[in-house]
Design an enzyme around this catalytic site. Sequence first.
Site, PDB file in Angstrom:
ATOM      1  N   MET A 105      16.206 -27.748 -12.186  1.00  0.00           N
ATOM      2  CA  MET A 105      15.733 -27.157 -13.437  1.00  0.00           C
ATOM      3  C   MET A 105      15.491 -25.674 -13.202  1.00  0.00           C
ATOM      4  O   MET A 105      14.662 -25.310 -12.367  1.00  0.00           O
ATOM      5  CB  MET A 105      14.444 -27.836 -13.914  1.00  0.00           C
ATOM      6  CG  MET A 105      14.617 -29.297 -14.288  1.00  0.00           C
ATOM      7  SD  MET A 105      13.055 -30.087 -14.790  1.00  0.00           S
ATOM      8  CE  MET A 105      12.275 -30.339 -13.178  1.00  0.00           C
ATOM      9  N   ALA A 106      16.212 -24.833 -13.909  1.00  0.00           N
ATOM     10  CA  ALA A 106      16.078 -23.385 -13.726  1.00  0.00           C
ATOM     11  C   ALA A 106      14.669 -22.958 -14.104  1.00  0.00           C
ATOM     12  O   ALA A 106      14.111 -23.377 -15.105  1.00  0.00           O
ATOM     13  CB  ALA A 106      17.098 -22.644 -14.571  1.00  0.00           C
ATOM     14  N   CYS A 124      24.907 -28.599 -17.452  1.00  0.00           N
ATOM     15  CA  CYS A 124      24.026 -27.722 -18.207  1.00  0.00           C
ATOM     16  C   CYS A 124      24.511 -27.573 -19.648  1.00  0.00           C
ATOM     17  O   CYS A 124      25.666 -27.202 -19.882  1.00  0.00           O
ATOM     18  CB  CYS A 124      23.951 -26.344 -17.553  1.00  0.00           C
ATOM     19  SG  CYS A 124      22.861 -25.230 -18.450  1.00  0.00           S
ATOM     20  N   LYS A 154      27.038 -33.152 -10.780  1.00  0.00           N
ATOM     21  CA  LYS A 154      26.130 -33.555 -11.850  1.00  0.00           C
ATOM     22  C   LYS A 154      26.784 -33.215 -13.182  1.00  0.00           C
ATOM     23  O   LYS A 154      27.241 -32.096 -13.389  1.00  0.00           O
ATOM     24  CB  LYS A 154      24.777 -32.855 -11.737  1.00  0.00           C
ATOM     25  CG  LYS A 154      23.733 -33.411 -12.715  1.00  0.00           C
ATOM     26  CD  LYS A 154      22.339 -32.869 -12.420  1.00  0.00           C
ATOM     27  CE  LYS A 154      21.280 -33.644 -13.216  1.00  0.00           C
ATOM     28  NZ  LYS A 154      21.309 -33.338 -14.641  1.00  0.00           N
TER      29      LYS A 154
END
Length: 348
Positions: free
Chosen positions: A17-18, A100, A142
């Site tokens: 998670m950025a 993303c 992912k």
Amino acid sequence: MNIGPITLPNRLFAAPMAGVTDRPFRQLCKRLGAGYAVSEMVTSRRELWNSLKTSRRANHDGEVAPISVQIAGTEPGMMAEAAAYNIDNGAQIIDINMGCPAKKVCTKWAGSALMQDEPLALQIVEAVVAAAAPRGVPVTLKMRTGWCNTERNAVAIARAAEQAGVAMVTVHGRTREQGYSGHAEYDTIAAVKAALRIPVVANGDIDSPEKARLVLDRTGADALMIGRAAQGRPWIFREIGHFLETGEHLPAPETAEAKAWLLEHLMDHYGLYGEYAGVRTARKHIGWAVRALPGGEAFRKFMNTLETCDTQVRAVTDWFDELAGHHPRLPTLEAGGDDSTEEELTTT
């Protein structure tokens, strides 16, 4: 549970998670029961590798192995170079981002936008595997279930990735079109699991021990990846692990324990970011930790007025000490924050 030659202690993973899963947060999750944690995504753009943000994301000083770095980009050669760069900086596993959903990522055809171009997606996988495999570093992938409800192609991409040498696939049970809205669906993850021989990880809406058991049963996945539910509640990993092993719930953490974990996290956080950035970026972590607790919202607003590490630490210490006087154990908590998204790419 193995990723290539690497054996993991359990099958509970912290999602990338950025702005969240920096080294201090990954360390905390691993300490509290996560067997594996993936870094914030690192851009494949070479000109940004020496930026302060990327250098922090590539910092693994003292990190508990295995060290996994997620890379993002659209050009196979650049992605291969990014894999080599991060391996040189300590990465033991390279994860490719095709999950993303952030607009600023997808408009550049990175992240989940790659699922619209299967040939390019496969070229990227092949290039990264070619760069990492000779160095003994496994590559993982992912992704989402697809671009939209009418274009769910996770099974096809996962099969091609396995044939190209990917060691593990993680699937978030939403399309890019969904973002983080609605509910994750697990049938597509189950289909990916049925189609592959390598490990498959389920991701999406796993926020309780009971939900973890349900997702494992529904998908047959080899492991679970948890993202937003760990924000402010990193002990969710040990809670889920205990429940899966025994069928019983752990008691809520002692308030003094939660205070100690948060203070330890803050010290590590300040060490990475320094005073100015450290105080400001720590606010969200503190906010997630207190938001569901009695008086937490008022304390969060007060925390946002503090400007130094020392005042933050003193305020957190005093607040949790007062809470412990009324609640020796933490009251029941809701899932973590909702104002950060998994894998939102920032490159400056």
